[in-house]
Design an enzyme around this catalytic site. Structure first.
Site, PDB file in Angstrom:
ATOM      1  N   GLU A  46       0.758  -1.150  -0.039  1.00 22.29           N
ATOM      2  CA  GLU A  46      -0.020  -0.006   0.066  1.00 22.29           C
ATOM      3  C   GLU A  46       0.732   1.222   0.091  1.00 22.29           C
ATOM      4  O   GLU A  46       0.715   2.216  -0.874  1.00 22.29           O
ATOM      5  CB  GLU A  46      -0.861  -0.003   1.212  1.00 22.29           C
ATOM      6  CG  GLU A  46      -1.863  -1.384   1.213  1.00 22.29           C
ATOM      7  CD  GLU A  46      -1.302  -2.357   2.226  1.00 22.29           C
ATOM      8  OE1 GLU A  46       0.104  -2.733   1.979  1.00 22.29           O
ATOM      9  OE2 GLU A  46      -1.944  -2.978   2.779  1.00 22.29           O
ATOM     10  N   CYS A  69      -2.507  -3.442   7.309  1.00 28.06           N
ATOM     11  CA  CYS A  69      -2.112  -3.886   8.501  1.00 28.06           C
ATOM     12  C   CYS A  69      -2.431  -2.775   9.513  1.00 28.06           C
ATOM     13  O   CYS A  69      -2.656  -1.480   9.035  1.00 28.06           O
ATOM     14  CB  CYS A  69      -0.582  -4.330   8.538  1.00 28.06           C
ATOM     15  SG  CYS A  69       0.461  -2.721   8.250  1.00 28.06           S
ATOM     16  N   CYS A  79      -0.281   0.396   7.592  1.00 23.69           N
ATOM     17  CA  CYS A  79      -0.921   0.998   6.394  1.00 23.69           C
ATOM     18  C   CYS A  79      -2.320   1.474   6.418  1.00 23.69           C
ATOM     19  O   CYS A  79      -2.821   2.489   5.545  1.00 23.69           O
ATOM     20  CB  CYS A  79      -0.960  -0.235   5.296  1.00 23.69           C
ATOM     21  SG  CYS A  79       0.660  -0.843   4.712  1.00 23.69           S
ATOM     22  N   ALA A 157      11.754 -42.609 -13.271  1.00 25.64           N
ATOM     23  CA  ALA A 157      12.831 -43.309 -13.883  1.00 25.64           C
ATOM     24  C   ALA A 157      12.949 -44.655 -14.680  1.00 25.64           C
ATOM     25  O   ALA A 157      11.747 -45.104 -14.011  1.00 25.64           O
ATOM     26  CB  ALA A 157      14.196 -42.936 -12.976  1.00 25.64           C
ATOM     27  N   THR A 191      19.900 -38.439  -4.073  1.00 21.21           N
ATOM     28  CA  THR A 191      19.898 -37.404  -5.325  1.00 21.21           C
ATOM     29  C   THR A 191      21.166 -36.555  -5.303  1.00 21.21           C
ATOM     30  O   THR A 191      22.009 -36.402  -6.303  1.00 21.21           O
ATOM     31  CB  THR A 191      18.850 -36.639  -5.513  1.00 21.21           C
ATOM     32  OG1 THR A 191      17.568 -37.298  -5.333  1.00 21.21           O
ATOM     33  CG2 THR A 191      18.740 -35.529  -6.594  1.00 21.21           C
ATOM     34  N   LEU A 199      20.659 -27.157  -8.732  1.00 20.72           N
ATOM     35  CA  LEU A 199      19.528 -26.628  -8.005  1.00 20.72           C
ATOM     36  C   LEU A 199      19.276 -24.960  -8.237  1.00 20.72           C
ATOM     37  O   LEU A 199      18.709 -24.644  -7.298  1.00 20.72           O
ATOM     38  CB  LEU A 199      19.404 -26.982  -6.663  1.00 20.72           C
ATOM     39  CG  LEU A 199      19.658 -28.566  -6.192  1.00 20.72           C
ATOM     40  CD1 LEU A 199      19.337 -28.916  -4.712  1.00 20.72           C
ATOM     41  CD2 LEU A 199      18.355 -29.199  -6.880  1.00 20.72           C
ATOM     42  N   ALA A 254       8.633 -39.690  -0.775  1.00 19.19           N
ATOM     43  CA  ALA A 254       7.827 -40.623  -0.138  1.00 19.19           C
ATOM     44  C   ALA A 254       7.956 -40.224   1.360  1.00 19.19           C
ATOM     45  O   ALA A 254       6.957 -40.193   2.011  1.00 19.19           O
ATOM     46  CB  ALA A 254       8.191 -41.980  -0.470  1.00 19.19           C
TER      47      ALA A 254
HETATM   48  N1  LIG Z   1      12.259 -37.874 -12.145  1.00 21.12           N
HETATM   49  C1  LIG Z   1      12.263 -36.872 -11.044  1.00 21.12           C
HETATM   50  O1  LIG Z   1      11.430 -35.951 -10.994  1.00 21.12           O
HETATM   51  C2  LIG Z   1      13.698 -36.881 -10.309  1.00 21.12           C
HETATM   52  C3  LIG Z   1      14.061 -35.834  -9.456  1.00 21.12           C
HETATM   53  C4  LIG Z   1      14.960 -36.038  -8.659  1.00 21.12           C
HETATM   54  C5  LIG Z   1      15.871 -37.082  -8.393  1.00 21.12           C
HETATM   55  N2  LIG Z   1      15.722 -38.186  -9.272  1.00 21.12           N
HETATM   56  C6  LIG Z   1      16.278 -39.533  -9.370  1.00 21.12           C
HETATM   57  O2  LIG Z   1      16.200 -40.142  -8.058  1.00 21.12           O
HETATM   58  C7  LIG Z   1      17.131 -40.878  -7.620  1.00 21.12           C
HETATM   59  C8  LIG Z   1      17.562 -40.717  -6.216  1.00 21.12           C
HETATM   60  O3  LIG Z   1      16.781 -41.043  -5.467  1.00 21.12           O
HETATM   61  P1  LIG Z   1      16.554 -41.867  -4.144  1.00 21.12           P
HETATM   62  O4  LIG Z   1      14.994 -42.240  -3.565  1.00 21.12           O
HETATM   63  O5  LIG Z   1      17.619 -42.800  -4.175  1.00 21.12           O
HETATM   64  O6  LIG Z   1      17.145 -40.848  -3.138  1.00 21.12           O
HETATM   65  P2  LIG Z   1      16.751 -39.499  -2.416  1.00 21.12           P
HETATM   66  O7  LIG Z   1      15.353 -39.331  -2.187  1.00 21.12           O
HETATM   67  O8  LIG Z   1      17.259 -38.217  -3.073  1.00 21.12           O
HETATM   68  O9  LIG Z   1      17.633 -39.774  -0.996  1.00 21.12           O
HETATM   69  C9  LIG Z   1      16.833 -40.631  -0.106  1.00 21.12           C
HETATM   70  C10 LIG Z   1      17.820 -40.364   1.120  1.00 21.12           C
HETATM   71  O10 LIG Z   1      17.427 -39.402   1.706  1.00 21.12           O
HETATM   72  C11 LIG Z   1      17.187 -39.564   3.318  1.00 21.12           C
HETATM   73  N3  LIG Z   1      16.034 -39.547   3.759  1.00 21.12           N
HETATM   74  C12 LIG Z   1      14.784 -40.125   3.221  1.00 21.12           C
HETATM   75  N4  LIG Z   1      13.841 -40.172   4.191  1.00 21.12           N
HETATM   76  C13 LIG Z   1      14.295 -39.445   5.321  1.00 21.12           C
HETATM   77  C14 LIG Z   1      13.938 -39.353   6.479  1.00 21.12           C
HETATM   78  N5  LIG Z   1      12.513 -39.753   6.872  1.00 21.12           N
HETATM   79  N6  LIG Z   1      14.824 -38.752   7.536  1.00 21.12           N
HETATM   80  C15 LIG Z   1      15.821 -38.384   6.944  1.00 21.12           C
HETATM   81  N7  LIG Z   1      16.442 -38.587   6.053  1.00 21.12           N
HETATM   82  C16 LIG Z   1      15.548 -39.220   4.829  1.00 21.12           C
HETATM   83  C17 LIG Z   1      17.954 -40.671   3.301  1.00 21.12           C
HETATM   84  O11 LIG Z   1      19.235 -40.324   3.319  1.00 21.12           O
HETATM   85  P3  LIG Z   1      20.451 -40.967   4.569  1.00 21.12           P
HETATM   86  O12 LIG Z   1      20.392 -42.247   4.332  1.00 21.12           O
HETATM   87  O13 LIG Z   1      21.528 -40.169   4.333  1.00 21.12           O
HETATM   88  O14 LIG Z   1      19.879 -40.747   6.055  1.00 21.12           O
HETATM   89  C18 LIG Z   1      17.895 -41.420   2.403  1.00 21.12           C
HETATM   90  O15 LIG Z   1      18.817 -42.547   1.934  1.00 21.12           O
HETATM   91  C19 LIG Z   1      18.362 -40.285  -8.520  1.00 21.12           C
HETATM   92  O16 LIG Z   1      18.964 -41.357  -9.440  1.00 21.12           O
HETATM   93  C20 LIG Z   1      17.919 -39.269  -9.127  1.00 21.12           C
HETATM   94  O17 LIG Z   1      18.479 -39.051 -10.385  1.00 21.12           O
HETATM   95  C21 LIG Z   1      14.451 -38.287 -10.114  1.00 21.12           C
END
Ligand SMILES: NC(=O)c1ccc[n+]([C@@H]2O[C@H](COP(=O)([O-])OP(=O)(O)OC[C@H]3O[C@@H](n4cnc5c(N)ncnc54)[C@H](OP(=O)(O)O)[C@@H]3O)[C@@H](O)[C@H]2O)c1
Ligand SMILES: NC(=O)c1ccc[n+]([C@@H]2O[C@H](COP(=O)([O-])OP(=O)(O)OC[C@H]3O[C@@H](n4cnc5c(N)ncnc54)[C@H](OP(=O)(O)O)[C@@H]3O)[C@@H](O)[C@H]2O)c1
Lengths: 316, 316
Positions: A46, A69, A79, A157, A191, A199, A254
């Protein structure tokens, strides 16, 4: 009000802890002032719009996406006081301000000054334009968007991990612009290890809007310089900023879904079938009934040969 | 022509081996006759429309979705001869008839009789309306549609197999109407064993349009009465009818996709995430590049809270 919402979008992701607000001032059918919350949160929209109008807005109609506000701060006057002095004929308000220091008192102060007030105009769209601020106010944490690039059959993937490329250049460019609308971008350790992703925002003119990278991992070892770290999705409240994008991978996605901490899904859908694919994995569902009623598609658009589907978490 | 296409849809799935054609006759701005190929393939649409007009169509314009046939059969005269005698002023044709017995000779015969002919009007839409006939003519097999009920993340079922329900009542009702547009409906042995599905059309007024069930299995043991059997997707050429719907499950779907025998995907998409889900499985992809350029979305619509996405296989 649609024009004011568009102005509000200019500093989305730059105004925390303040909301990003837009304001338009109209007199005799002409726009005489336009304003939006400035980076860092001040000046407010504003004040910016009154300044843009050269100070004289007597007899005008003011459109503001958020209730003006009612609280004076060291960084500037309220404001609603500014407007009471500037004497527009009418103030049209989008969303009410749930901040307890305002919460209706802004509108009241305007009415007390003899200014007509209309409230709730395009309120849902106004609230959506500042969802990060409202989420932080209501829950203490940023608004969280999960981005996924998916095939028709839900593949993130191929089953050996290859994911270059699922979506095309238009979708990837759009995803970079979306990054610029977030202060924070998160990946899991998988990842980070597999892709060492940058990023940042690789779109001309938006490089400076790159979000702060965040790593999700049980431990902080090997954290790249400049990154933040959280050990659990439940720790996001501590992160600075009101907009967090979860970029992947499947494990991180997840984990956030299992904790019910995703507010918005941005699915970039390619018209391909993968078949044997990596998919999301366990999100804590024990029954199909639980899955229903949670997500509502709120937008969809074509991006080259791909499509963007936006879903919002329904919370009631 | 759009109205003629709509008429052609009335007997889709009932006219094999003949195409389902629609015909409209207009004189002085009024529709004087409407016809469509009758069940079993005769009378043809043009003959039906001339009869509907009471026989007198002199000076009219005739719209036909397919080039009038040039071949006399035991079951009736050639439509181009009928029209040459009935003397409309003009005949507007959608698609040319690739049947070697016609293939341009129908239009030629009309011109030779002094009737103006316009060809290729809404040709793509006309061809789409008789895709089953054209697929059989070009490839010797029926047109194949794969139906899938999928979540946002591509789940066909939870990982323990539970799949009731992914989509809602509007999508399920639509899928039953789609069944009525097919002579044949196929499931794999896994689905027969797990669900003993009835595969009929449970929509008031369409019960008689239930397609013939077909089982995909290496062997014919335990074949339910009235069902047909094929031992491989490559055996579909032997099936009677020009439209086959592959209803599931994942194994049958993947087998047809691996053989590149799916022409059309009908995805009923529910706005839910399943996470740990049963998905399609291997379809023979060795590289993501192969996946691209195959499918094009040609239609999408809301069905209650779900959406129907239709993709067509691009073949060039
Ligand atoms: N198509 C798409 O949109 C897309 C986007 C991005 C990546 N990707 C692909 O996905 C693959 C990687 O996926 P990913 O599932 O293996 O790995 P991720 O999701 O990147 O990483 C998994 C890790 O995240 C950590 N984590 C997960 N849940 C957790 C929780 N509740 N608390 C604390 N830490 C947690 C853990 O690390 P710690 O074991 O160190 O605790 C786990 O090992 C790569 O190949 C990448 O190229 C695809
Ligand atoms: N969400 C949905 O849209 C949907 C739709 C339908 C079913 N479903 C679910 O899917 C599940 C069944 O799926 P499924 O994958 O186990 O079974 P399925 O696909 O129905 O059947 C698999 C069987 O089909 C036969 N088959 C597959 N490929 C073949 C080939 N190339 N040549 C000859 N035969 C072949 C084999 O039978 P033989 O071993 O006898 O040779 C194979 O065991 C059920 O739980 C059902 O409820 C879901």
């Amino acid at each position: 009000m649609a024009a004011a919402i568009a102005l509000a979008g200019r500093t989305r992701g730059l105004t925390a802890p303040n909301p990003n607000v837009g304001c338009i001032i109209v007199r005799d059918g002409r726009v005489i002032g336009r304003g939006w919350t400035q980076p860092g949160g001040r000046p407010h929209a504003e004040a910016a719009a009154i300044a843009d109008a050269g100070g004289d807005i007597a007899g005008s109609t003011v459109y503001a996406t958020l209730e003006p506000c009612a609280h004076v701060s060291e960084r500037g006057p309220a404001c609603s006081d500014l407007l009471a002095v500037a004497r527009p004929e009418r103030v049209v308000i989008g969303a009410g301000d749930p901040d307890p220091r305002t919460n209706g008192q802004g509108a009241e102060r305007l009415r007390a000054a003899g200014i007509a007030v209309t409230e709730g105009v395009e309120a849902a769209a106004c609230r959506a334009s500042m969802a990060g601020f409202l989420t932080r106010l209501a829950t203490g944490r940023p608004q969280v968007t999960l981005k996924m690039g998916l095939s028709i059959d839900g593949g993130l993937a191929m089953d050996d991990g290859r994911s270059r490329w699922i979506t095309g250049p238009a979708a990837r460019a759009h995803a970079h612009v979306e990054r610029a609308r977030h202060e924070l971008i998160l990946v899991g350790r998988g990842t980070l290890a597999a892709d060492a992703p940058k990023l940042d925002v690789r779109v001309a003119g938006l490089e400076a809007r790159s979000p702060r990278p965040v790593l999700l991992s049980a431990h902080a070892e090997g954290l790249p310089e400049g990154w933040l770290h959280i050990a659990s999705p439940n720790d996001i409240a501590s992160l600075p900023g009101d907009h967090l994008m979860v970029e992947g991978g499947a494990g991180a996605a997840a984990a956030f879904l299992s904790a019910d901490l995703i507010d918005r899904l941005a699915v970039y859908r390619a018209p391909i079938l993968i078949g044997a694919a990596r998919t999301l994995g366990d999100i804590g569902l024990t029954d199909l009934l639980q899955a229903h009623g949670r997500w509502q598609m709120v937008d969809m658009r074509a991006l080259g040969g791909d499509r963007l589907e936006i879903y919002e978490r329904r919370r009631s």
